[in-house]
Design a protein around this motif. Structure first.
Motif, mmCIF file in Angstrom:
data_model
loop_
_atom_site.group_PDB
_atom_site.id
_atom_site.type_symbol
_atom_site.label_atom_id
_atom_site.label_comp_id
_atom_site.label_asym_id
_atom_site.label_seq_id
_atom_site.Cartn_x
_atom_site.Cartn_y
_atom_site.Cartn_z
ATOM 1 N N SER A 134 31.604 35.629 38.481
ATOM 2 C CA SER A 134 31.111 36.249 39.878
ATOM 3 C C SER A 134 32.339 36.768 40.594
ATOM 4 N N ILE A 135 33.602 36.480 39.878
ATOM 5 C CA ILE A 135 34.954 37.225 40.587
ATOM 6 C C ILE A 135 34.934 38.466 40.390
ATOM 7 N N GLU A 136 35.426 39.328 41.015
ATOM 8 C CA GLU A 136 35.836 40.971 40.609
ATOM 9 C C GLU A 136 37.239 41.069 40.184
ATOM 10 N N TRP A 137 37.601 41.071 38.851
ATOM 11 C CA TRP A 137 38.868 41.019 38.210
ATOM 12 C C TRP A 137 39.414 42.360 38.482
ATOM 13 N N ALA A 138 40.841 42.546 38.729
ATOM 14 C CA ALA A 138 41.510 43.598 38.791
ATOM 15 C C ALA A 138 41.689 43.929 37.270
ATOM 16 N N TYR A 189 31.424 40.537 32.611
ATOM 17 C CA TYR A 189 32.211 40.115 33.563
ATOM 18 C C TYR A 189 32.332 41.391 34.247
ATOM 19 N N LYS A 190 32.767 41.438 35.657
ATOM 20 C CA LYS A 190 33.268 42.340 36.419
ATOM 21 C C LYS A 190 34.610 42.626 36.330
ATOM 22 N N ILE A 191 35.000 43.785 35.608
ATOM 23 C CA ILE A 191 36.573 43.992 35.253
ATOM 24 C C ILE A 191 36.870 45.668 35.581
ATOM 25 N N ASP A 192 37.947 45.769 36.378
ATOM 26 C CA ASP A 192 38.423 47.078 36.221
ATOM 27 C C ASP A 192 39.286 47.858 35.146
ATOM 28 N N TYR A 193 40.099 46.907 34.663
ATOM 29 C CA TYR A 193 40.900 47.295 33.531
ATOM 30 C C TYR A 193 40.835 46.219 32.393
ATOM 31 N N LYS A 194 40.906 46.571 31.224
ATOM 32 C CA LYS A 194 41.259 45.508 30.063
ATOM 33 C C LYS A 194 42.247 45.808 29.226
ATOM 34 N N LEU A 195 43.172 45.042 28.777
ATOM 35 C CA LEU A 195 44.112 44.923 27.980
ATOM 36 C C LEU A 195 44.165 44.116 26.951
ATOM 37 N N LEU A 196 44.036 44.550 25.748
ATOM 38 C CA LEU A 196 43.752 43.477 24.483
ATOM 39 C C LEU A 196 45.062 43.447 23.625
ATOM 40 N N TYR A 225 39.358 30.867 25.726
ATOM 41 C CA TYR A 225 38.342 31.465 25.371
ATOM 42 C C TYR A 225 37.008 30.798 25.514
ATOM 43 N N GLU A 226 36.981 29.509 25.515
ATOM 44 C CA GLU A 226 35.848 28.761 25.415
ATOM 45 C C GLU A 226 35.350 28.622 26.859
ATOM 46 N N LEU A 227 36.237 28.543 27.799
ATOM 47 C CA LEU A 227 35.872 28.426 29.325
ATOM 48 C C LEU A 227 35.202 29.741 30.109
ATOM 49 N N ALA A 278 29.128 31.462 34.987
ATOM 50 C CA ALA A 278 28.632 31.471 36.307
ATOM 51 C C ALA A 278 29.489 31.736 37.392
ATOM 52 N N VAL A 279 30.709 30.883 37.153
ATOM 53 C CA VAL A 279 31.880 31.000 38.378
ATOM 54 C C VAL A 279 32.739 32.015 37.939
ATOM 55 N N LEU A 280 33.313 32.245 36.800
ATOM 56 C CA LEU A 280 34.398 33.130 36.542
ATOM 57 C C LEU A 280 33.727 34.648 36.489
#
Length: 471
Positions: free
Chosen positions: A103-107, A131-138, A91-93, A99-101
């Motif tokens: 910038s990625i487009e997550w499926a 974040y740029k995320i297409d789908y989320k699973l909790l 969670y912390e990271l 800034a890095v994570l």
């Protein structure tokens, strides 16, 4: 909580990939303590996945980014091909390396123990939302801990376009004890929630029995309990009651007293040259330890293995001294014991033929994502304010892999704050039963001054009556 959420999720992501629905990358965010277990399960269930574990200090993470993130230099920024299928991080990271994570487009994003998102003001919630995320699973075993507001925030994180009016939501379900309201809420939750019960997943799950064991205060504890109450007489008896902070402090002192008077430095008498306590005095000073001493003898003779949970790390220290004195082998996990060491302790305890009889755990640190199904007895030495944390705790033993009946013993000091807190916790559990499966909703999760006052005064009449009768 032992239902195989981790395995189901990995297989789900793997099937998306294998069947050509999605090529990734997938972001999995989990408590640091569970990341080693996630790694193991990925190896077992998704062997073709390239999984990068993104943890460690600043330098380590920089090396991981350089070598593991992409096939070309600076590819992350320019959107070139990503090297891995899955990034596993804490969670912390998510917040620190936004800034890095980010910038990625997550499926797909997976958040383990997702009740961390129950507060939309938390940094974790706000950062992850950007974040740029297409789908989320909790993933969570406890989607509802205190009130409906927390459930709303999880839904808002998943589908903000649909769940964007908290006031309206709380107003609509203000009287959740009515049957038509419950049905309406279930219909609303239906498309967003896949609920698994242990009975669905594991047909032959051994039974669990929970017993509340009422314990008497020792003479020394009674002395300190009365002292705490009389010392704070004004705060407890002023017209409007003391302020909330002072009442909570008094409550913590009374809870400490119920556990062991040695938690107050003034009461702790170091008698042995090596600096540890005299075992006999240690046991006799606390009603709970006297009971524990008798119980552990019987449990040991019966071939059982025991998890002992406490919320207080100082109490775990005293329990260590007690186990040393009794000659029992044990392991311990609390908030100060991290990743690798924690997993080693779990592996030693779970190893075939392991000699360790007890495992000491702090309720919060030892209650998440840990598999200790080789134990069949759980002792909750002191109950958590939040009953879901205790459920998380005993689910370390009552989970898939358990082949014996699980006994849970909850120690509660009779006619004390603990007994009243247990009653309040029962009310919180009602909320979960009514909402998450056929949910009693108060809008506030924190306690009012009136409730605190009520808890603090519970049992005092009886305690001081003893004095009068003794005179």
């Amino acid at each position: 909580m032992g239902l195989g959420k981790t395995v189901q999720t990995i297989v789900f992501l793997y099937s998306l990939y294998k069947e050509g629905h999605s090529k990734g990358p997938y972001l999995v965010s989990a408590p640091l303590s569970t990341i080693i277990n996630w790694e193991r399960e990925f190896e077992m269930w998704a062997p073709d996945f390239y999984v990068v574990t993104y943890t460690g200090d600043k330098e380590s993470r920089s090396v991981i980014r350089e070598n593991e993130f992409s096939f070309e230099d600076n590819a992350i920024r320019s959107g070139k091909k990503i090297k891995f299928h899955v990034l596993l991080t804490s969670y912390e990271l998510i917040t620190i390396d936004q800034a890095v994570l980010g910038s990625i487009e997550w499926a797909c994003l997976v958040v383990d123990e997702a009740h961390r998102l129950k507060n939309n003001q938390s940094k974790f919630f706000r950062v992850l939302n950007s974040y740029k995320i297409d789908y989320k699973l909790l993933l969570t075993g406890t989607p509802l801990q205190n009130n409906l507001e927390e459930l709303f925030h999880l839904l808002n994180f998943l589908t903000p376009e649909r769940f964007n009016n908290l006031e309206g939501f709380l107003e609509e379900f203000a009287d959740i004890s009515k049957e038509d309201q419950i049905k309406k809420l279930h219909d609303l939750l239906g498309p967003h929630m896949l609920r698994r019960l242990k009975a669905d997943v594991f047909k032959n799950m051994p039974a669990k029995t929970e017993l509340i064991v009422r314990v008497e205060l020792s003479q020394m504890q009674k002395k300190y309990y009365k002292f705490i109450l009389t010392r704070n007489f004004e705060a407890l008896n002023s017209k409007g009651g003391g302020n909330q902070v002072s009442l909570l402090n008094i409550m913590m002192d009374l809870k400490k007293c119920c556990n062991h008077p040695y938690l107050f430095p003034v009461a702790a008498v170091v008698l042995l040259p090596n600096g540890s306590y005299d075992g006999n005095s240690l046991v006799k000073s606390s009603g709970k330890l006297m009971l524990l001493q008798k119980m552990l003898k019987k449990l040991r003779d019966g071939g059982h293995r025991v998890l002992i949970f406490s919320q207080m790390t100082k109490m775990l220290d005293l329990l260590e001294d007690f186990l040393e004195y009794e000659g029992y082998k044990y392991e311990r996990i609390d908030g100060g014991i991290t990743g690798g060491l924690r997993q080693e302790a779990i592996d030693r305890f779970n190893a075939p033929g392991a000699q360790q009889f007890c495992f000491l755990l702090s309720t919060r640190a030892g209650g998440l994502g840990i598999n200790l199904a080789t134990a069949d007895t759980v002792i909750i030495y002191d109950s958590d304010w939040n009953p879901h944390n205790d459920i998380q705790a005993f689910s370390r033993a009552h989970r898939i892999g358990q082949n014996k009946k699980v006994m849970i013993y909850r120690f509660v000091t009779r006619a004390s704050v603990e007994e009243r807190i247990t009653q309040v916790a029962k009310r919180k559990m009602m909320l979960t039963h009514l909402v998450v499966r056929p949910g009693l909703g108060s809008k506030s999760g924190s306690m009012t001054k009136q409730e605190l006052d009520d808890i603090l005064k519970f049992g005092t009449e009886e305690l001081f009556k003893d004095d009068v009768e003794g005179e």
